[in-house]
Scaffold this motif. Structure first.
Motif, PDB file in Angstrom:
ATOM      1  N   GLN A  75      -4.503   6.409  -0.441  1.00 27.41           N
ATOM      2  CA  GLN A  75      -3.674   5.208  -0.452  1.00 27.41           C
ATOM      3  C   GLN A  75      -4.176   4.240  -1.521  1.00 27.41           C
ATOM      4  OE1 GLN A  75      -0.863   4.557   1.775  1.00 27.41           O
ATOM      5  NE2 GLN A  75      -1.171   6.791   1.832  1.00 27.41           N
ATOM      6  N   LYS A  76      -3.244   3.560  -2.162  1.00 34.22           N
ATOM      7  CA  LYS A  76      -3.596   2.630  -3.234  1.00 34.22           C
ATOM      8  C   LYS A  76      -2.757   1.367  -3.120  1.00 34.22           C
ATOM      9  CE  LYS A  76      -3.856   2.247  -8.282  1.00 34.22           C
ATOM     10  NZ  LYS A  76      -3.665   2.931  -9.574  1.00 34.22           N
ATOM     11  N   THR A  77      -3.296   0.257  -3.568  1.00 27.56           N
ATOM     12  CA  THR A  77      -2.572  -1.020  -3.532  1.00 27.56           C
ATOM     13  C   THR A  77      -1.831  -1.227  -4.849  1.00 27.56           C
ATOM     14  OG1 THR A  77      -4.226  -1.994  -2.057  1.00 27.56           O
ATOM     15  CG2 THR A  77      -2.780  -3.517  -3.236  1.00 27.56           C
TER      16      THR A  77
ATOM     17  N   GLY B 151      -0.239  -1.800 -16.259  1.00 24.83           N
ATOM     18  CA  GLY B 151       0.790  -0.763 -16.253  1.00 24.83           C
ATOM     19  C   GLY B 151       0.785   0.120 -15.026  1.00 24.83           C
ATOM     20  N   ASP B 152      -0.390   0.589 -14.593  1.00 24.82           N
ATOM     21  CA  ASP B 152      -0.453   1.540 -13.490  1.00 24.82           C
ATOM     22  C   ASP B 152      -0.409   0.859 -12.127  1.00 24.82           C
ATOM     23  OD1 ASP B 152      -0.687   4.297 -12.748  1.00 24.82           O
ATOM     24  OD2 ASP B 152      -2.703   3.852 -12.009  1.00 24.82           O
ATOM     25  N   ALA B 153      -0.442  -0.487 -12.110  1.00 22.68           N
ATOM     26  CA  ALA B 153      -0.494  -1.215 -10.845  1.00 22.68           C
ATOM     27  C   ALA B 153       0.894  -1.592 -10.321  1.00 22.68           C
ATOM     28  CB  ALA B 153      -1.339  -2.476 -11.003  1.00 22.68           C
ATOM     29  N   LEU B 154       1.945  -1.241 -11.062  1.00 25.43           N
ATOM     30  CA  LEU B 154       3.312  -1.593 -10.643  1.00 25.43           C
ATOM     31  C   LEU B 154       3.932  -0.454  -9.839  1.00 25.43           C
ATOM     32  CD1 LEU B 154       5.781  -3.540 -10.866  1.00 25.43           C
ATOM     33  CD2 LEU B 154       6.448  -2.221 -12.885  1.00 25.43           C
ATOM     34  N   LEU B 155       4.520  -0.774  -8.690  1.00 26.01           N
ATOM     35  CA  LEU B 155       5.239   0.201  -7.877  1.00 26.01           C
ATOM     36  C   LEU B 155       6.736  -0.020  -8.070  1.00 26.01           C
ATOM     37  CD1 LEU B 155       5.015   2.486  -5.734  1.00 26.01           C
ATOM     38  CD2 LEU B 155       5.288   0.695  -3.993  1.00 26.01           C
ATOM     39  N   GLU B 156       7.414   0.972  -8.576  1.00 26.36           N
ATOM     40  CA  GLU B 156       8.848   0.797  -8.830  1.00 26.36           C
ATOM     41  C   GLU B 156       9.620   0.723  -7.511  1.00 26.36           C
ATOM     42  OE1 GLU B 156      11.167   4.422  -9.925  1.00 26.36           O
ATOM     43  OE2 GLU B 156       9.180   5.257 -10.304  1.00 26.36           O
TER      44      GLU B 156
ATOM     45  N   VAL C 238       0.853  -1.183   0.000  1.00 21.27           N
ATOM     46  CA  VAL C 238       0.000   0.000   0.000  1.00 21.27           C
ATOM     47  C   VAL C 238       0.888   1.232   0.000  1.00 21.27           C
ATOM     48  CG1 VAL C 238      -1.766   1.299   1.249  1.00 21.27           C
ATOM     49  CG2 VAL C 238      -1.846  -1.199   1.217  1.00 21.27           C
ATOM     50  N   ALA C 239       0.620   2.152  -0.922  1.00 22.97           N
ATOM     51  CA  ALA C 239       1.422   3.371  -1.049  1.00 22.97           C
ATOM     52  C   ALA C 239       0.532   4.507  -1.555  1.00 22.97           C
ATOM     53  CB  ALA C 239       2.581   3.140  -2.014  1.00 22.97           C
ATOM     54  N   PRO C 240       0.967   5.771  -1.395  1.00 20.07           N
ATOM     55  CA  PRO C 240       0.169   6.905  -1.886  1.00 20.07           C
ATOM     56  C   PRO C 240      -0.072   6.809  -3.389  1.00 20.07           C
ATOM     57  CG  PRO C 240       1.881   7.660  -0.401  1.00 20.07           C
ATOM     58  CD  PRO C 240       2.167   6.212  -0.663  1.00 20.07           C
ATOM     59  N   ASP C 241      -1.268   7.192  -3.791  1.00 19.78           N
ATOM     60  CA  ASP C 241      -1.623   7.187  -5.210  1.00 19.78           C
ATOM     61  C   ASP C 241      -0.758   8.194  -5.970  1.00 19.78           C
ATOM     62  OD1 ASP C 241      -3.388   8.371  -7.573  1.00 19.78           O
ATOM     63  OD2 ASP C 241      -4.110   6.345  -7.131  1.00 19.78           O
ATOM     64  N   ARG C 242      -0.318   7.807  -7.169  1.00 17.33           N
ATOM     65  CA  ARG C 242       0.562   8.691  -7.947  1.00 17.33           C
ATOM     66  C   ARG C 242      -0.135   9.996  -8.308  1.00 17.33           C
ATOM     67  NH1 ARG C 242       1.573   3.745 -10.645  1.00 17.33           N
ATOM     68  NH2 ARG C 242       3.609   2.849 -10.091  1.00 17.33           N
TER      69      ARG C 242
END
Length: 428
Positions: free
Chosen positions: A361-363, A385-390, A351-355
């Protein structure tokens, strides 16, 4: 010394090319010129003596120009009547409107768009920035300060190892100065027409005077004004002579014009050219404090876990690295999280802040080790594509990048710059 066979072969083939050229057999002449140029390039590759390299380089440029000229005759037989074989150009007079064409060509070298590089963007190099402000900004803003015997500098040479910020400084000058900025390369001042190169030099300074205050920036000036020798072509010698005359203010007034030049090999410059540059500023390798700031600047807003202590540690390990070397190290480090994504066999939810809206917060999916209890077997191809957290860039990524990226400047090169500065320059 160069491999003698390469040089001997080049000389023999050039003799054949010139014979065919003088005989009007341009097809065979062109083939021989091209073959000879290949041998010259091989000789240049293996030559270690700087003076011999300069001679070979000059000859290569001369015969390359002649080959291009001969090539133009192959498609237009009428041009054969206008040839002066072996002189490196045609004796045909430029058209009556050549001066206006030259002026238009030179006007195209004026920067129309601001490079948007500010003084603060140039990290370190305080002495160099102060010298440029003194030569460019102050005379424009406070002209009444520069009257009588107090005159601004008309020639500044920036020299030092490649990648230390010489051209970047010139961009800052172009941004900060309220002056016309000419960005010149040797190709802008060289012409295949006999006598036109000198006219281009004259026209450049005349245009600079017309549009003053103006700055004429010549990058890699060593390619235009190297040490004069007996083996160089007559056209090259005339261009250098004309440049010397204009830099000395003969035939034109240098008031309102600054000639700013950069080179990586100042020892190759002709001594008369060197004298024309009243300020010769050494742009050396960055110190530890500057390197630390460079790492921060190049990482920018890329997600990372580095602290100020990490930046200082990186700076202490990069003694001898230039600014461009550090940029390459950071670029390599920035790619490592991407490679982690490519090679990962397991991913987990985090879980991290939405871009788009950090308040939400977004998963996301994040790569993890196969042994992670929350890991799911999958590849990056299975993730939207948008669901990957670098992954964050870490200090270990940068140290791994350092192992694979070595500095481009060695101690022998630095000793030459130190010797030149002791004899002719000043520290920047």
């Amino acid at each position: 010394m160069a491999d003698c066979k390469f040089l001997e072969n080049a000389i023999q083939i050039i003799k054949r090319a010139r014979d065919e050229d003088e005989g009007g057999n341009y097809s065979e002449a062109y083939k021989s010129y091209i073959l000879a140029l290949d041998y010259f390039m091989m000789a240049l590759k293996y030559e270690k003596n700087d003076k011999r390299k300069a001679i070979i380089r000059a000859k290569t440029a001369e015969y390359l120009e002649r080959a291009e000229t001969v090539k133009s005759y192959l498609g237009n037989p009428e041009l054969k009547k206008k040839v002066v074989a072996g002189n490196g150009g045609s004796a045909e007079k430029p058209s009556e409107d050549s001066n206006s064409k030259m002026k238009i060509a030179l006007e195209n070298t004026i920067l129309q768009e601001c490079p948007n590089v500010r003084w603060d963007d140039v990290i370190g190099l305080l002495s160099a920035k102060e010298a440029l402000k003194e030569a460019v900004i102050l005379p424009i803003k406070f002209p009444h300060l520069f009257v009588g015997n107090r005159q601004p500098w008309h020639g500044i040479l920036l020299y030092g190892p490649p990648g230390t910020g010489k051209s970047f400084l010139a961009k800052a000058v172009a941004t900060e100065a309220s002056a016309k900025f000419f960005s010149i390369s040797s190709s802008d001042l060289l012409s295949k027409w006999l006598g036109e190169s000198e006219k281009l030099v004259r026209q450049l300074f005349a245009l600079g005077q017309e549009l003053k205050p103006s700055i004429i920036f010549i990058d890699e000036i060593d390619s235009l004004c190297s040490v004069r020798n007996d083996s160089e072509s007559e056209s090259t010698r005339r261009v250098k002579t004309e440049f010397l005359i204009r830099m000395n203010g003969v035939g034109n007034d240098l008031d309102g014009i600054l000639v700013l030049a950069a080179t990586n090999v100042p020892w190759l410059l002709d001594s008369a050219i060197r004298r024309r540059f009243e300020k010769r500023i050494y742009i050396g390798l960055p110190d530890e404090s500057t390197r630390s700031k460079m790492f921060q600047m190049h990482l920018g807003d890329t997600p990372n876990s580095l602290s100020q202590a990490d930046y200082k540690e990186l700076a202490s390990f990069t003694e001898g690295y230039s600014g461009s070397d550090i940029a390459v190290v950071v670029r390599e480090a920035l790619m490592r999280p991407i490679r982690m994504v490519q090679s990962a066999t397991h991913f987990k939810n985090v879980v991290a802040p939405d871009r788009r809206n950090p308040a939400i917060q977004k998963t996301y999916w994040e790569p993890c080790s196969p042994g992670d209890p929350e890991g799911v077997p999958m590849s990056w191809m299975d993730i939207e594509g948008d669901a990957l957290l670098e992954p964050l860039v870490t200090i270990s990524h940068l140290f791994k990048a350092l192992k694979s990226t070595k500095p481009t400047i060695n101690s022998e090169d630095l000793n030459r710059y130190t010797q030149f500065t002791a004899e002719f320059g000043q520290d920047g």
